[in-house]
Design a protein around this motif. Structure first.
Motif, PDB file in Angstrom:
ATOM      1  N   LYS A   1      42.010  56.356  89.778  1.00  0.00           N
ATOM      2  CA  LYS A   1      40.831  56.025  88.976  1.00  0.00           C
ATOM      3  C   LYS A   1      39.680  55.584  89.880  1.00  0.00           C
ATOM      4  N   HIS A   2      39.983  54.858  90.950  1.00  0.00           N
ATOM      5  CA  HIS A   2      38.936  54.486  91.908  1.00  0.00           C
ATOM      6  C   HIS A   2      38.371  55.725  92.597  1.00  0.00           C
TER       7      HIS A   2
ATOM      8  N   ASN B   1      36.006  57.578  90.377  1.00  0.00           N
ATOM      9  CA  ASN B   1      34.761  56.856  90.132  1.00  0.00           C
ATOM     10  C   ASN B   1      33.724  57.074  91.225  1.00  0.00           C
ATOM     11  N   TYR B   2      34.188  57.316  92.468  1.00  0.00           N
ATOM     12  CA  TYR B   2      33.260  57.315  93.595  1.00  0.00           C
ATOM     13  C   TYR B   2      33.235  58.609  94.406  1.00  0.00           C
TER      14      TYR B   2
ATOM     15  N   GLN C   1      42.589  61.201  84.881  1.00  0.00           N
ATOM     16  CA  GLN C   1      41.371  60.510  85.286  1.00  0.00           C
ATOM     17  C   GLN C   1      40.770  61.147  86.534  1.00  0.00           C
TER      18      GLN C   1
ATOM     19  N   GLY D   1      36.828  63.223  87.160  1.00  0.00           N
ATOM     20  CA  GLY D   1      35.780  62.777  88.071  1.00  0.00           C
ATOM     21  C   GLY D   1      35.605  63.625  89.306  1.00  0.00           C
TER      22      GLY D   1
END
Length: 348
Positions: free
Chosen positions: A126-127, A130-131, A153, A157
């Protein structure tokens, strides 16, 4: 500038590596490519030196640097913000907190290798999603705590993903394949060995949406059948390498569809069929249409014969065939019976 741990003359092996690499970092500030693979005595202080002095680093290999911790990733994220490639394979002290620190600072990462980082779980993915929106390649081999939730997830992304290794993530289901199919149309390489819950339904959706697939490792995806091969043959014309070892439901009919497809005629180079117990010499006849085939694995395909391999190689003399013919034990008979026959591993 490129530096490798194998570069003799650059390393005085009489000096402690920590001191040497700190000195190196101070004096080689334009370094962009650094390979420290297997330098097991490196600690977090090395990474802090790199962070402080080597801001231009783009490619860093820390494979098997088992002493580094999350602190190293925090340091790298603060000082090496141009990093595009990072290999942390078998750095098994790394956790989701280290990954979060890393990706907050290194948002341009294109390749992240985390093989054997066994403490990682869904929160780490998930991290990343996100980036790391530029991520192209991710390796999660043997990250057994990863579940469908994390992969879903991640895919949402990272739409530019081209190579993903999930081998050994044994709890994954078709939900992960669905997420890939719906979010990552550029996917070229998928390694899903030992993901035994994946089925034809998931691979059907994947094939229908990811037409650029070139390499697939489906070893021990034990639920897939010829239906998966049919869908790959229709929708994935660029397929070059396919492993179906231990996929015991695959038959000659699946190989027929594959060999008659555009990828079979033009692109297929490597096919692994070890322990595909339903495969016979008929499959080898079908593979004679694969004029580009370079390597074929047939270990423990019990219905394939030497004669069948010989006939195929007469049509494809350049192909390397690796086969194993198990010892034949005759039925027990009174008086001991005849001699045992042993036909050993051969490369034909």
């Amino acid at each position: 500038m490129v530096f490798s741990n194998n570069d003799e003359g650059l390393i005085n092996k009489k000096l402690p590596k920590e001191l040497l690499l700190r000195t190196f970092a101070q004096n080689c500030r334009n370094i962009e490519h650094l390979n420290l693979n297997g330098c097991t005595k490196i600690t977090d202080s090395t990474c802090y030196s790199l962070s402080r002095f080597c801001s231009k680093l783009k490619h860093l290999d820390l494979t098997s640097c088992v002493s580094i911790t999350n602190s190293s990733l925090k340091g790298i994220s603060e000082g090496c913000r141009h990093l595009e490639y990072l290999n942390l394979s078998w750095c098994d002290q790394i956790t989701k907190d280290g990954v979060e620190a890393l990706v907050r600072g290194c948002r341009g990462l294109r390749a992240l290798l985390l093989r054997g980082c066994t403490q990682l779980e869904d929160e780490a993915l998930k991290h990343i999603q996100n980036y790391c929106h530029e991520l192209v390649s991710l390796n999660l081999q043997s990250c057994s705590r990863v579940t469908d939730d994390g992969v879903v997830q991640l895919c949402r992304g990272c739409p530019r993903l081209q190579a993903l290794c999930l081998s050994g993530c044994g709890s994954l289901t078709d939900a992960s394949l669905t997420a890939l199919a719906l979010n990552c149309p550029r996917l070229q390489i998928l390694e899903a060995a030992r993901c035994s819950h994946l089925t034809d339904a998931g691979f059907t959706l994947l094939a229908r949406n990811c037409h650029d697939l070139e390499k697939m490792d489906l070893e021990e995806c034990i639920l897939i059948t010829d239906r998966t091969l049919t869908q790959l043959s229709i929708h994935c014309p660029k397929l070059q390498a396919l492993s179906l070892s231990h996929c015991e439901l695959i038959t000659d009919d699946g190989i027929l569809h594959l060999s008659n497809s555009p990828c079979g005629h033009e692109r297929l180079r490597v096919l692994e069929l070890d322990n595909c117990l339903l495969i016979t010499d008929v499959a080898l006849e079908h593979l004679e249409h694969c004029r580009g085939l370079e390597r074929l694995e047939l270990y423990d395909c019990q219905q394939v014969t030497r004669a069948g391999i010989k006939r195929m190689r007469a049509q494809l003399p350049h192909v390397r065939v690796h086969a194993y013919f198990a010892p034949v034990t005759p039925p027990t008979a009174a008086g001991g019976g005849g001699p045992r026959l042993c036909r050993c591993c051969v490369i034909l």
